[in-house]
Design a protein around this motif. Sequence first.
Motif, PDB file in Angstrom:
ATOM      1  N   THR A   1       3.929  -4.612   4.113  1.00  0.00           N
ATOM      2  CA  THR A   1       3.924  -4.935   5.533  1.00  0.00           C
ATOM      3  C   THR A   1       3.564  -6.398   5.721  1.00  0.00           C
ATOM      4  OG1 THR A   1       1.621  -4.223   5.759  1.00  0.00           O
ATOM      5  CG2 THR A   1       3.323  -2.583   6.242  1.00  0.00           C
ATOM      6  N   ASP A   2       4.131  -6.990   6.761  1.00  0.00           N
ATOM      7  CA  ASP A   2       3.812  -8.382   7.066  1.00  0.00           C
ATOM      8  C   ASP A   2       2.499  -8.449   7.829  1.00  0.00           C
ATOM      9  OD1 ASP A   2       4.390  -7.691   9.718  1.00  0.00           O
ATOM     10  OD2 ASP A   2       6.296  -8.778   9.760  1.00  0.00           O
ATOM     11  N   ASP A   3       2.123  -9.637   8.254  1.00  0.00           N
ATOM     12  CA  ASP A   3       0.831  -9.831   8.923  1.00  0.00           C
ATOM     13  C   ASP A   3       0.716  -9.076  10.251  1.00  0.00           C
ATOM     14  OD1 ASP A   3       0.067 -11.396   6.812  1.00  0.00           O
ATOM     15  OD2 ASP A   3       0.583 -13.285   7.795  1.00  0.00           O
ATOM     16  N   GLU A   4       1.865  -8.729  10.846  1.00  0.00           N
ATOM     17  CA  GLU A   4       1.853  -7.962  12.097  1.00  0.00           C
ATOM     18  C   GLU A   4       1.949  -6.460  11.847  1.00  0.00           C
ATOM     19  OE1 GLU A   4       4.198 -10.790  11.989  1.00  0.00           O
ATOM     20  OE2 GLU A   4       2.386 -11.866  12.593  1.00  0.00           O
ATOM     21  N   GLY A   5       2.012  -6.059  10.590  1.00  0.00           N
ATOM     22  CA  GLY A   5       2.088  -4.648  10.265  1.00  0.00           C
ATOM     23  C   GLY A   5       3.488  -4.076  10.200  1.00  0.00           C
ATOM     24  N   HIS A   6       4.530  -4.924  10.307  1.00  0.00           N
ATOM     25  CA  HIS A   6       5.909  -4.446  10.220  1.00  0.00           C
ATOM     26  C   HIS A   6       6.287  -4.195   8.763  1.00  0.00           C
ATOM     27  CE1 HIS A   6       6.013  -6.871  14.049  1.00  0.00           C
ATOM     28  NE2 HIS A   6       6.373  -5.651  14.444  1.00  0.00           N
ATOM     29  N   VAL A   7       7.010  -3.117   8.526  1.00  0.00           N
ATOM     30  CA  VAL A   7       7.456  -2.779   7.173  1.00  0.00           C
ATOM     31  C   VAL A   7       8.566  -3.744   6.755  1.00  0.00           C
ATOM     32  CG1 VAL A   7       8.527  -1.009   5.721  1.00  0.00           C
ATOM     33  CG2 VAL A   7       6.823  -0.352   7.439  1.00  0.00           C
ATOM     34  N   VAL A   8       8.326  -4.472   5.660  1.00  0.00           N
ATOM     35  CA  VAL A   8       9.316  -5.431   5.159  1.00  0.00           C
ATOM     36  C   VAL A   8       9.766  -5.092   3.740  1.00  0.00           C
ATOM     37  CG1 VAL A   8       8.530  -7.288   6.681  1.00  0.00           C
ATOM     38  CG2 VAL A   8       7.529  -7.060   4.384  1.00  0.00           C
ATOM     39  N   GLY A   9       9.177  -4.045   3.163  1.00  0.00           N
ATOM     40  CA  GLY A   9       9.586  -3.601   1.842  1.00  0.00           C
ATOM     41  C   GLY A   9       9.220  -2.143   1.657  1.00  0.00           C
ATOM     42  N   TYR A  10      10.010  -1.455   0.825  1.00  0.00           N
ATOM     43  CA  TYR A  10       9.749  -0.033   0.601  1.00  0.00           C
ATOM     44  C   TYR A  10      10.330   0.388  -0.733  1.00  0.00           C
ATOM     45  CZ  TYR A  10       9.702   5.029   1.245  1.00  0.00           C
ATOM     46  OH  TYR A  10       9.470   6.371   1.093  1.00  0.00           O
ATOM     47  N   VAL A  11       9.620   1.253  -1.427  1.00  0.00           N
ATOM     48  CA  VAL A  11      10.142   1.916  -2.617  1.00  0.00           C
ATOM     49  C   VAL A  11       9.644   3.353  -2.607  1.00  0.00           C
ATOM     50  CG1 VAL A  11       8.249   1.124  -4.121  1.00  0.00           C
ATOM     51  CG2 VAL A  11      10.423   1.820  -5.134  1.00  0.00           C
ATOM     52  N   ALA A  12      10.547   4.281  -2.927  1.00  0.00           N
ATOM     53  CA  ALA A  12      10.212   5.704  -2.961  1.00  0.00           C
ATOM     54  C   ALA A  12      10.382   6.244  -4.374  1.00  0.00           C
ATOM     55  CB  ALA A  12      11.115   6.485  -2.007  1.00  0.00           C
TER      56      ALA A  12
ATOM     57  N   ARG B   1       0.841  -1.194   0.000  1.00  0.00           N
ATOM     58  CA  ARG B   1       0.000   0.000   0.000  1.00  0.00           C
ATOM     59  C   ARG B   1       0.878   1.247   0.000  1.00  0.00           C
ATOM     60  NH1 ARG B   1       0.898   1.841   4.947  1.00  0.00           N
ATOM     61  NH2 ARG B   1       1.154   0.419   6.682  1.00  0.00           N
ATOM     62  N   VAL B   2       0.234   2.374  -0.156  1.00  0.00           N
ATOM     63  CA  VAL B   2       0.921   3.664  -0.064  1.00  0.00           C
ATOM     64  C   VAL B   2       1.342   3.877   1.389  1.00  0.00           C
ATOM     65  CG1 VAL B   2       0.585   6.164  -0.272  1.00  0.00           C
ATOM     66  CG2 VAL B   2      -0.348   4.620  -2.009  1.00  0.00           C
ATOM     67  N   GLU B   3       2.528   4.416   1.569  1.00  0.00           N
ATOM     68  CA  GLU B   3       3.000   4.662   2.939  1.00  0.00           C
ATOM     69  C   GLU B   3       2.152   5.726   3.629  1.00  0.00           C
ATOM     70  OE1 GLU B   3       6.556   7.146   3.896  1.00  0.00           O
ATOM     71  OE2 GLU B   3       6.891   7.104   1.737  1.00  0.00           O
ATOM     72  N   ILE B   4       2.061   5.607   4.942  1.00  0.00           N
ATOM     73  CA  ILE B   4       1.414   6.612   5.777  1.00  0.00           C
ATOM     74  C   ILE B   4       2.400   7.017   6.868  1.00  0.00           C
ATOM     75  CG2 ILE B   4      -0.954   5.890   5.284  1.00  0.00           C
ATOM     76  CD1 ILE B   4      -0.928   4.239   7.855  1.00  0.00           C
ATOM     77  N   GLY B   5       2.104   8.086   7.557  1.00  0.00           N
ATOM     78  CA  GLY B   5       3.033   8.644   8.536  1.00  0.00           C
ATOM     79  C   GLY B   5       3.545   7.655   9.558  1.00  0.00           C
TER      80      GLY B   5
ATOM     81  N   PRO C   1      15.051   4.934  -2.793  1.00  0.00           N
ATOM     82  CA  PRO C   1      15.604   3.585  -2.872  1.00  0.00           C
ATOM     83  C   PRO C   1      14.508   2.517  -2.961  1.00  0.00           C
ATOM     84  CG  PRO C   1      15.531   4.288  -0.584  1.00  0.00           C
ATOM     85  CD  PRO C   1      15.006   5.435  -1.418  1.00  0.00           C
ATOM     86  N   LEU C   2      14.959   1.318  -3.240  1.00  0.00           N
ATOM     87  CA  LEU C   2      14.110   0.123  -3.225  1.00  0.00           C
ATOM     88  C   LEU C   2      14.746  -0.844  -2.236  1.00  0.00           C
ATOM     89  CD1 LEU C   2      11.946  -1.868  -4.325  1.00  0.00           C
ATOM     90  CD2 LEU C   2      13.547  -2.415  -6.163  1.00  0.00           C
ATOM     91  N   ALA C   3      13.966  -1.295  -1.268  1.00  0.00           N
ATOM     92  CA  ALA C   3      14.503  -2.185  -0.236  1.00  0.00           C
ATOM     93  C   ALA C   3      13.492  -3.263   0.121  1.00  0.00           C
ATOM     94  CB  ALA C   3      14.851  -1.385   1.023  1.00  0.00           C
ATOM     95  N   VAL C   4      14.007  -4.486   0.299  1.00  0.00           N
ATOM     96  CA  VAL C   4      13.195  -5.607   0.774  1.00  0.00           C
ATOM     97  C   VAL C   4      13.976  -6.278   1.895  1.00  0.00           C
ATOM     98  CG1 VAL C   4      12.173  -7.839   0.174  1.00  0.00           C
ATOM     99  CG2 VAL C   4      12.095  -5.958  -1.479  1.00  0.00           C
ATOM    100  N   ASP C   5      13.299  -6.516   3.006  1.00  0.00           N
ATOM    101  CA  ASP C   5      13.921  -7.210   4.132  1.00  0.00           C
ATOM    102  C   ASP C   5      14.501  -8.533   3.657  1.00  0.00           C
ATOM    103  OD1 ASP C   5      13.516  -9.243   6.614  1.00  0.00           O
ATOM    104  OD2 ASP C   5      13.943  -7.204   7.319  1.00  0.00           O
ATOM    105  N   GLU C   6      15.675  -8.850   4.158  1.00  0.00           N
ATOM    106  CA  GLU C   6      16.401 -10.049   3.709  1.00  0.00           C
ATOM    107  C   GLU C   6      15.546 -11.318   3.778  1.00  0.00           C
ATOM    108  OE1 GLU C   6      20.733 -12.175   4.372  1.00  0.00           O
ATOM    109  OE2 GLU C   6      20.139 -10.526   5.678  1.00  0.00           O
ATOM    110  N   SER C   7      14.731 -11.449   4.791  1.00  0.00           N
ATOM    111  CA  SER C   7      13.927 -12.667   4.952  1.00  0.00           C
ATOM    112  C   SER C   7      12.766 -12.756   3.962  1.00  0.00           C
ATOM    113  CB  SER C   7      13.414 -12.777   6.386  1.00  0.00           C
ATOM    114  OG  SER C   7      12.594 -11.675   6.703  1.00  0.00           O
ATOM    115  N   TYR C   8      12.528 -11.690   3.203  1.00  0.00           N
ATOM    116  CA  TYR C   8      11.419 -11.686   2.239  1.00  0.00           C
ATOM    117  C   TYR C   8      11.901 -11.620   0.786  1.00  0.00           C
ATOM    118  CZ  TYR C   8       8.085 -11.174   6.004  1.00  0.00           C
ATOM    119  OH  TYR C   8       7.321 -11.400   7.135  1.00  0.00           O
TER     120      TYR C   8
END
Length: 167
Positions: free
Chosen positions: A47-58, A4-8, A76-83
């Motif tokens: 975000t994962d099922d707990e709502g933690h950010v695991v990927g981002y692109v700006a 989804r789109v990032e929020i604050g 940048p473009l980033a994905v958590d290593e485990s994903y």
Amino acid sequence: MLIRVEIGIDAPGIDSLLRRTFNGDGEADLVRELREDGLITLGVVATDDEGHVVGYVAFSPVSVEGEELQWVGLAPLAVDESYRGQGLARQMVYEGLDSLNEFGYAAVVTLGEPALYSRFGFERAAQYDLRCRWPGTEEAFMVHRLADDALNGVHGLVEYSDHFNRF
């Protein structure tokens, strides 16, 4: 998994992800400064099922030969290593490209791994006589047209905001 789109409220999670992914402060500081100066055109999170950010692109504004042409830069473009390896980067980039297209943006540029970005529909910018300020990046500087006529008559130096010059 939710894309989804990032929020604050995502800012601390994005910051943490960028510091882990890039083993340092550069990208996290860049995104924070872009956000503070209102220069993030679009940010997409996974975000994962707990709502933690695991990927981002700006995506942030760029100009071509000093003109504003409704172009943005992906970084940048980033994905958590485990994903990694699950198509998350592709899903986030496509979500971003679709949204930018709907908003009327004409093209997206990026400086990154050609093998990765070519899979997302990016092409070498040099073949359109487009370049960025950093030497030796001809193979890695890429463009993706959102509008069919985005590259017609456009060539020269693509400039990111000054924030990118500090990192």
